[in-house]
Enzyme design. Structure first.
Site, PDB file in Angstrom:
ATOM      1  N   GLY A   1       0.949  -1.164  -0.005  1.00  0.00           N
ATOM      2  CA  GLY A   1      -0.065  -0.055  -0.091  1.00  0.00           C
ATOM      3  C   GLY A   1       0.934   1.368  -0.160  1.00  0.00           C
TER       4      GLY A   1
ATOM      5  N   ARG B   1       0.924  -5.368  -5.050  1.00  0.00           N
ATOM      6  CA  ARG B   1       1.250  -6.143  -3.822  1.00  0.00           C
ATOM      7  C   ARG B   1       1.659  -7.463  -4.821  1.00  0.00           C
ATOM      8  NH1 ARG B   1      -0.705  -4.211   0.928  1.00  0.00           N
ATOM      9  NH2 ARG B   1      -2.602  -2.801   0.762  1.00  0.00           N
TER      10      ARG B   1
ATOM     11  N   ASP C   1       5.938  -5.580   5.881  1.00  0.00           N
ATOM     12  CA  ASP C   1       6.252  -6.645   6.051  1.00  0.00           C
ATOM     13  C   ASP C   1       6.159  -7.632   4.969  1.00  0.00           C
ATOM     14  OD1 ASP C   1       3.709  -6.617   6.446  1.00  0.00           O
ATOM     15  OD2 ASP C   1       3.801  -7.426   8.427  1.00  0.00           O
TER      16      ASP C   1
ATOM     17  N   THR D   1       4.686   1.889   6.180  1.00  0.00           N
ATOM     18  CA  THR D   1       3.476   1.720   6.340  1.00  0.00           C
ATOM     19  C   THR D   1       2.778   2.690   7.297  1.00  0.00           C
ATOM     20  OG1 THR D   1       1.580   0.292   7.258  1.00  0.00           O
ATOM     21  CG2 THR D   1       3.796  -0.045   8.374  1.00  0.00           C
TER      22      THR D   1
ATOM     23  N   ASP E   1       0.252   1.921   9.068  1.00  0.00           N
ATOM     24  CA  ASP E   1      -0.113   1.305  10.219  1.00  0.00           C
ATOM     25  C   ASP E   1       0.757   1.277  11.346  1.00  0.00           C
ATOM     26  OD1 ASP E   1      -1.979   0.291   8.279  1.00  0.00           O
ATOM     27  OD2 ASP E   1      -1.249  -1.458   8.020  1.00  0.00           O
TER      28      ASP E   1
ATOM     29  N   ASP F   1       3.183  -0.717  12.427  1.00  0.00           N
ATOM     30  CA  ASP F   1       3.242  -1.967  12.919  1.00  0.00           C
ATOM     31  C   ASP F   1       4.546  -2.836  12.544  1.00  0.00           C
ATOM     32  OD1 ASP F   1       2.698  -2.735  10.289  1.00  0.00           O
ATOM     33  OD2 ASP F   1       1.117  -3.974  10.870  1.00  0.00           O
TER      34      ASP F   1
ATOM     35  N   ARG G   1      -4.952  -2.214   9.687  1.00  0.00           N
ATOM     36  CA  ARG G   1      -4.911  -3.599   9.673  1.00  0.00           C
ATOM     37  C   ARG G   1      -5.207  -4.458  11.098  1.00  0.00           C
ATOM     38  NH1 ARG G   1      -3.986  -6.090   4.570  1.00  0.00           N
ATOM     39  NH2 ARG G   1      -1.801  -5.162   4.193  1.00  0.00           N
TER      40      ARG G   1
HETATM   41  O1  F6P Z   1      -1.168  -1.632   5.088  1.00  0.00           O
HETATM   42  C1  F6P Z   1      -1.602  -0.428   5.150  1.00  0.00           C
HETATM   43  C2  F6P Z   1      -3.385  -0.308   4.677  1.00  0.00           C
HETATM   44  O2  F6P Z   1      -3.566   0.749   4.475  1.00  0.00           O
HETATM   45  C3  F6P Z   1      -4.236  -0.870   5.767  1.00  0.00           C
HETATM   46  O3  F6P Z   1      -4.229  -0.250   7.210  1.00  0.00           O
HETATM   47  C4  F6P Z   1      -5.096  -1.368   5.063  1.00  0.00           C
HETATM   48  O4  F6P Z   1      -5.999  -2.358   5.702  1.00  0.00           O
HETATM   49  C5  F6P Z   1      -4.895  -1.630   3.890  1.00  0.00           C
HETATM   50  O5  F6P Z   1      -3.466  -1.033   3.550  1.00  0.00           O
HETATM   51  C6  F6P Z   1      -5.671  -1.539   2.887  1.00  0.00           C
HETATM   52  O6  F6P Z   1      -4.891  -1.965   1.527  1.00  0.00           O
HETATM   53  P1  F6P Z   1      -5.589  -1.639  -0.056  1.00  0.00           P
HETATM   54  O7  F6P Z   1      -5.115  -0.279  -0.539  1.00  0.00           O
HETATM   55  O8  F6P Z   1      -4.917  -2.730  -0.760  1.00  0.00           O
HETATM   56  O9  F6P Z   1      -6.975  -1.683  -0.032  1.00  0.00           O
END
Ligand code: F6P
Length: 399
Positions: A65, A127, A158, A180, A182, A184, A226
């Site tokens: 992301g 991804r 990760d 990230t 997040d 985390d 997440r």
């Molecule tokens: O890991 C970053 C994040 O924004 C999370 O908080 C969220 O769950 C996910 O990516 C969303 O991913 P996508 O952009 O693929 O919907």
């Protein structure tokens, strides 16, 4: 006075400092006879070499992301690499996908001018799990070799770093930069992008407060993160939410209703609830937005805000709405903090390359940027602990 301000700023910011001036020289020149990446024979992989630094051809990519601050990392790594080491840079497009497809752009000083101020990633992202693709590692190796790449800098969370690790274990020289919103990633005190996401979420909580108040409503605000509650914790507390719910603890709906009722009984006719997307609802668990898994096996978490709003309305009788902040938290330009942090990570990453710190990732420890093994960084996720639960509960009403 000016000198004092400069010294103070330099101490706070620590752009490289003495450590980067005494970098170890890199002598990486390409591949060994067995087709694997190798040095000139005068250094061992992972060991510092005190010879004069040589210029290298370095590739960057951004995976997973996107995140405000990615461009700041790219900017600083390229700028220092060219100016200090005489390096040449390319950027693979769309994360690992671009390496597999041999799609890249040259990264010159002209191309990176001003990008540190911008959100998203100029290299785009995806991804893509190279480990799951038959022959993926070999294809990466082939493309890097064909382009004369001496080292890779992979910016990602990760999942992306699990690929960097697999590649370095296969002998490909690479380092990581943790990314990230997040926040985390194990072993680092802060990832760039988190501060921006929290600022946006906090502003949203502030804005939602006035409309919730006007209409005597409860409004549930769903934030990203997440399985970690960092964004919910920080924006919930900073935004003064009445209830802050994080994935590290299962939701107790009776407790949520009691907190809101307590306030209503004392004349406050609205309520704000911040809930992390990864929270577990009793008897339901996590709420999944789409059953489709990404290539790293993650389901899309989304929708807990709406489900929780229904439960709250049923339990309390208060009119309840929900808002899912979604990707607004990841978009737009980075805060000053994230621009600065991203650039510091970038400066360290290019030093790591010239020190041949393969398989390592830049991290923030306290106020210092340093590095740890990627293995350690991806071994587990950094999640909220009792200290943060205490902050949340100490600010709650006594029910
Ligand atoms: O890991 C970053 C994040 O924004 C999370 O908080 C969220 O769950 C996910 O990516 C969303 O991913 P996508 O952009 O693929 O919907």
């Amino acid at each position: 006075m000016e000198w004092f301000i400069f010294q103070t700023l330099a101490a706070i910011v620590d752009f490289g400092g003495e450590r980067s001036r005494t970098h170890f020289g890199a002598v990486w020149s390409g591949y060994t006879v067995d087709g694997r990446f190798g040095g000139r024979g005068d250094c061992l992989r992972g060991e510092p070499n005190l010879k004069e630094s040589r210029k290298m051809k370095v590739a960057l990519l951004t995976g997973g992301g996107d995140c405000p601050g990615l461009n700041a990392v790219i900017y600083a790594a390229v700028k220092k690499g060219i100016n200090r080491y005489g390096d040449e840079f390319v950027g693979f497009l769309n994360g690992w996908r671009g390496v597999l497809d041999d799609k890249w752009i040259p990264l010159t000083l002209e191309r990176i001018d001003g990008i540190q101020l911008t959100g998203g990633t100029i290299l785009h992202s995806s991804r893509t799990n190279v480990k799951k693709i038959p022959g993926g590692i070999e294809q990466v190796e082939k493309v890097l070799k064909a382009n004369g790449i001496d080292a890779l800098i992979a910016l990602g969370g990760d999942d992306t770093q699990s690929v960097t690790l697999a590649l370095t274990e296969a002998g490909i020289p690479g380092v990581g930069v943790p990314k990230t919103i997040d926040n985390d990633i194990n072993g680092t005190d802060a990832t760039f992008g988190f501060d921006t996401a929290v600022s946006i979420a906090t502003e949203a909580v502030d804005r939602i407060r006035t409309t919730a108040d006007s209409h005597n409503r409860v409004i549930v605000i769903e934030v990203m993160g997440r399985d970690a509650g960092w964004i919910a914790y920080a924006s919930g507390v900073a935004g003064g939410a009445d209830v802050v719910l994080v994935p590290e603890k299962e939701i107790d709906i009776d407790h949520v209703a009691a907190l809101l009722k307590y306030n209503y009984d004392r004349g406050k006719t609205y309520g704000l609830v911040v809930v992390a997307e990864g929270c577990h609802l009793p008897e339901v668990g996590q709420v999944i937005g789409s059953k489709q898994l990404d290539s790293f096996g993650h389901a899309r978490l989304s929708g807990i805000g709406e489900a929780l709003a229904e439960l709250i309305e049923k339990k309390t009788g208060f009119e309840t709405r929900s808002v899912n902040l979604g990707h607004t938290q990841r978009g737009g330009s980075p805060t000053a903090y994230d621009r600065l942090l991203g650039q510091r990570y970038g400066l360290h990453a290019i030093d790591m390359v010239h020190q041949q710190k393969w398989g390592r990732i830049a991290v923030l420890k306290g106020t210092d940027i340093t590095d740890i093994t990627i293995k350690e960084a991806i071994a587990t996720n950094r999640r909220l602990d009792q200290r943060f639960f205490d902050v949340i509960s100490d600010l709650e009403a006594r029910v």
